[in-house]
Design a protein around this motif. Structure first.
Motif, PDB file in Angstrom:
ATOM      1  N   ALA A   1       0.862  -1.183   0.000  1.00 18.73           N
ATOM      2  CA  ALA A   1       0.000   0.000   0.000  1.00 18.73           C
ATOM      3  C   ALA A   1       0.896   1.230   0.000  1.00 18.73           C
ATOM      4  O   ALA A   1       2.102   1.131   0.238  1.00 18.73           O
ATOM      5  CB  ALA A   1      -0.905  -0.006   1.226  1.00 18.73           C
ATOM      6  N   LEU A   2       0.315   2.383  -0.256  1.00 14.78           N
ATOM      7  CA  LEU A   2       1.092   3.612  -0.276  1.00 14.78           C
ATOM      8  C   LEU A   2       1.647   3.930   1.115  1.00 14.78           C
ATOM      9  O   LEU A   2       2.778   4.383   1.258  1.00 14.78           O
ATOM     10  CB  LEU A   2       0.230   4.764  -0.788  1.00 14.78           C
ATOM     11  N   LEU A   3       0.852   3.694   2.138  1.00 14.16           N
ATOM     12  CA  LEU A   3       1.281   3.881   3.526  1.00 14.16           C
ATOM     13  C   LEU A   3       1.311   2.525   4.224  1.00 14.16           C
ATOM     14  O   LEU A   3       0.514   1.644   3.918  1.00 14.16           O
ATOM     15  CB  LEU A   3       0.326   4.816   4.265  1.00 14.16           C
ATOM     16  N   ASP A   4       2.218   2.397   5.171  1.00  9.81           N
ATOM     17  CA  ASP A   4       2.349   1.156   5.923  1.00  9.81           C
ATOM     18  C   ASP A   4       1.663   1.237   7.280  1.00  9.81           C
ATOM     19  O   ASP A   4       1.762   0.318   8.080  1.00  9.81           O
ATOM     20  CB  ASP A   4       3.830   0.817   6.108  1.00  9.81           C
ATOM     21  N   GLY A   5       0.994   2.352   7.533  1.00 10.27           N
ATOM     22  CA  GLY A   5       0.289   2.520   8.789  1.00 10.27           C
ATOM     23  C   GLY A   5       0.344   3.963   9.250  1.00 10.27           C
ATOM     24  O   GLY A   5       0.641   4.873   8.469  1.00 10.27           O
ATOM     25  N   ALA A   6       0.053   4.150  10.544  1.00 13.25           N
ATOM     26  CA  ALA A   6       0.024   5.491  11.121  1.00 13.25           C
ATOM     27  C   ALA A   6       0.584   5.461  12.533  1.00 13.25           C
ATOM     28  O   ALA A   6       0.467   4.469  13.245  1.00 13.25           O
ATOM     29  CB  ALA A   6      -1.399   6.029  11.139  1.00 13.25           C
ATOM     30  N   TRP A   7       1.167   6.576  12.898  1.00 16.44           N
ATOM     31  CA  TRP A   7       1.739   6.767  14.233  1.00 16.44           C
ATOM     32  C   TRP A   7       1.184   8.073  14.775  1.00 16.44           C
ATOM     33  O   TRP A   7       1.164   9.090  14.090  1.00 16.44           O
ATOM     34  CB  TRP A   7       3.250   6.812  14.109  1.00 16.44           C
ATOM     35  N   TRP A   8       0.715   8.033  16.017  1.00 13.84           N
ATOM     36  CA  TRP A   8       0.145   9.213  16.667  1.00 13.84           C
ATOM     37  C   TRP A   8       1.012   9.586  17.861  1.00 13.84           C
ATOM     38  O   TRP A   8       0.759   9.156  18.989  1.00 13.84           O
ATOM     39  CB  TRP A   8      -1.280   8.920  17.092  1.00 13.84           C
ATOM     40  N   PRO A   9       2.052  10.392  17.639  1.00 13.40           N
ATOM     41  CA  PRO A   9       2.910  10.780  18.765  1.00 13.40           C
ATOM     42  C   PRO A   9       2.176  11.733  19.701  1.00 13.40           C
ATOM     43  O   PRO A   9       1.191  12.359  19.322  1.00 13.40           O
ATOM     44  CB  PRO A   9       4.092  11.477  18.079  1.00 13.40           C
ATOM     45  N   ARG A  10       2.683  11.854  20.898  1.00 15.85           N
ATOM     46  CA  ARG A  10       2.063  12.737  21.886  1.00 15.85           C
ATOM     47  C   ARG A  10       2.629  14.153  21.832  1.00 15.85           C
ATOM     48  O   ARG A  10       2.094  15.063  22.452  1.00 15.85           O
ATOM     49  CB  ARG A  10       2.222  12.135  23.272  1.00 15.85           C
ATOM     50  N   SER A  11       3.746  14.327  21.113  1.00 15.23           N
ATOM     51  CA  SER A  11       4.356  15.657  20.998  1.00 15.23           C
ATOM     52  C   SER A  11       5.104  15.741  19.666  1.00 15.23           C
ATOM     53  O   SER A  11       5.182  14.768  18.923  1.00 15.23           O
ATOM     54  CB  SER A  11       5.340  15.894  22.152  1.00 15.23           C
ATOM     55  N   ARG A  12       5.670  16.901  19.399  1.00 15.74           N
ATOM     56  CA  ARG A  12       6.492  17.112  18.205  1.00 15.74           C
ATOM     57  C   ARG A  12       7.977  17.077  18.565  1.00 15.74           C
ATOM     58  O   ARG A  12       8.805  17.686  17.901  1.00 15.74           O
ATOM     59  CB  ARG A  12       6.135  18.450  17.553  1.00 15.74           C
ATOM     60  N   ASP A  13       8.314  16.361  19.610  1.00 16.31           N
ATOM     61  CA  ASP A  13       9.703  16.228  20.064  1.00 16.31           C
ATOM     62  C   ASP A  13      10.239  14.864  19.623  1.00 16.31           C
ATOM     63  O   ASP A  13       9.977  13.841  20.267  1.00 16.31           O
ATOM     64  CB  ASP A  13       9.756  16.373  21.577  1.00 16.31           C
ATOM     65  N   LEU A  14      10.983  14.840  18.520  1.00 12.98           N
ATOM     66  CA  LEU A  14      11.481  13.573  17.981  1.00 12.98           C
ATOM     67  C   LEU A  14      12.401  12.847  18.958  1.00 12.98           C
ATOM     68  O   LEU A  14      12.397  11.618  19.012  1.00 12.98           O
ATOM     69  CB  LEU A  14      12.213  13.814  16.655  1.00 12.98           C
ATOM     70  N   ALA A  15      13.179  13.584  19.735  1.00 11.95           N
ATOM     71  CA  ALA A  15      14.098  12.941  20.690  1.00 11.95           C
ATOM     72  C   ALA A  15      13.336  12.150  21.748  1.00 11.95           C
ATOM     73  O   ALA A  15      13.819  11.124  22.239  1.00 11.95           O
ATOM     74  CB  ALA A  15      14.988  13.994  21.347  1.00 11.95           C
ATOM     75  N   VAL A  16      12.134  12.591  22.072  1.00  5.39           N
ATOM     76  CA  VAL A  16      11.305  11.899  23.067  1.00  5.39           C
ATOM     77  C   VAL A  16      10.441  10.828  22.412  1.00  5.39           C
ATOM     78  O   VAL A  16      10.255   9.739  22.968  1.00  5.39           O
ATOM     79  CB  VAL A  16      10.421  12.925  23.818  1.00  5.39           C
TER      80      VAL A  16
END
Length: 171
Positions: free
Chosen positions: A34-49
């Motif tokens: 498929a075009l996408l392999d799924g979805a991720w819903w992070p709790r913040s916009r802090d990639l390090a966390v």
């Protein structure tokens, strides 16, 4: 695209990422590409966390995730490296080439995956729809297209019955 895991979205948006499960939905194992392999819903916009718990969930499924790329449009800081346990996850960015609503993950063993990134502030019902749409094995929409569809569905104009605008314009 052969992984299966589903951690449904929760309404507990004030939890820290380390104190709760990763919010992730992936296409079912054995599905056609498929075009996408799924979805991720992070709790913040802090990639390090946010990236360490995501890698911890995906590593056993897809092989060790070694690199992640993002479009920096929605990420205030894009660190070059993020510690994940005893190793380092390399992070890169592509402003023009990558959909701003997608995350690209690379693994030594298996390959690459594209995940829709559901914005942290997304209401749970919209996030649930986005995660289901992005993990649909028959999906043909990009991350940006899914975000546009969700915005249209949530807009007040979409609640107006069909034809109501035409009747008003005729008056």
């Amino acid at each position: 695209m052969t992984a299966t895991v589903s951690h449904p979205p929760t309404s507990e948006t004030d939890e820290s990422p380390s104190s709760s499960s990763t919010r992730l939905a992936l296409v079912p194992a054995g599905s056609a590409p498929a075009l996408l392999d799924g979805a991720w819903w992070p709790r913040s916009r802090d990639l390090a966390v946010e990236l360490p718990p995501l890698a911890a969930v995906l590593d056993p499924l897809w092989g060790r995730i070694t690199r992640v790329t993002v479009n920096p449009t929605h990420w205030p800081v894009v660190p070059r490296k993020v510690p994940v346990g005893a190793r380092v996850l390399k992070v890169g960015w592509f402003q023009q080439e990558q959909d701003p609503h997608e995350l690209l993950l690379l693994s030594y063993r298996v390959g690459r995956w594209n995940l829709l990134v559901v914005p942290p502030q997304t209401p749970p019902d919209v996030a649930e729809w986005l995660m289901a749409a992005a993990s649909d094995p028959g999906g043909t929409s990009s991350g940006s297209r899914l975000m546009e569809e969700a915005a249209r569905a949530a807009s007040p104009a979409s609640a107006v019955p069909a034809g109501a605008v035409d009747r008003d314009a005729a008056r």
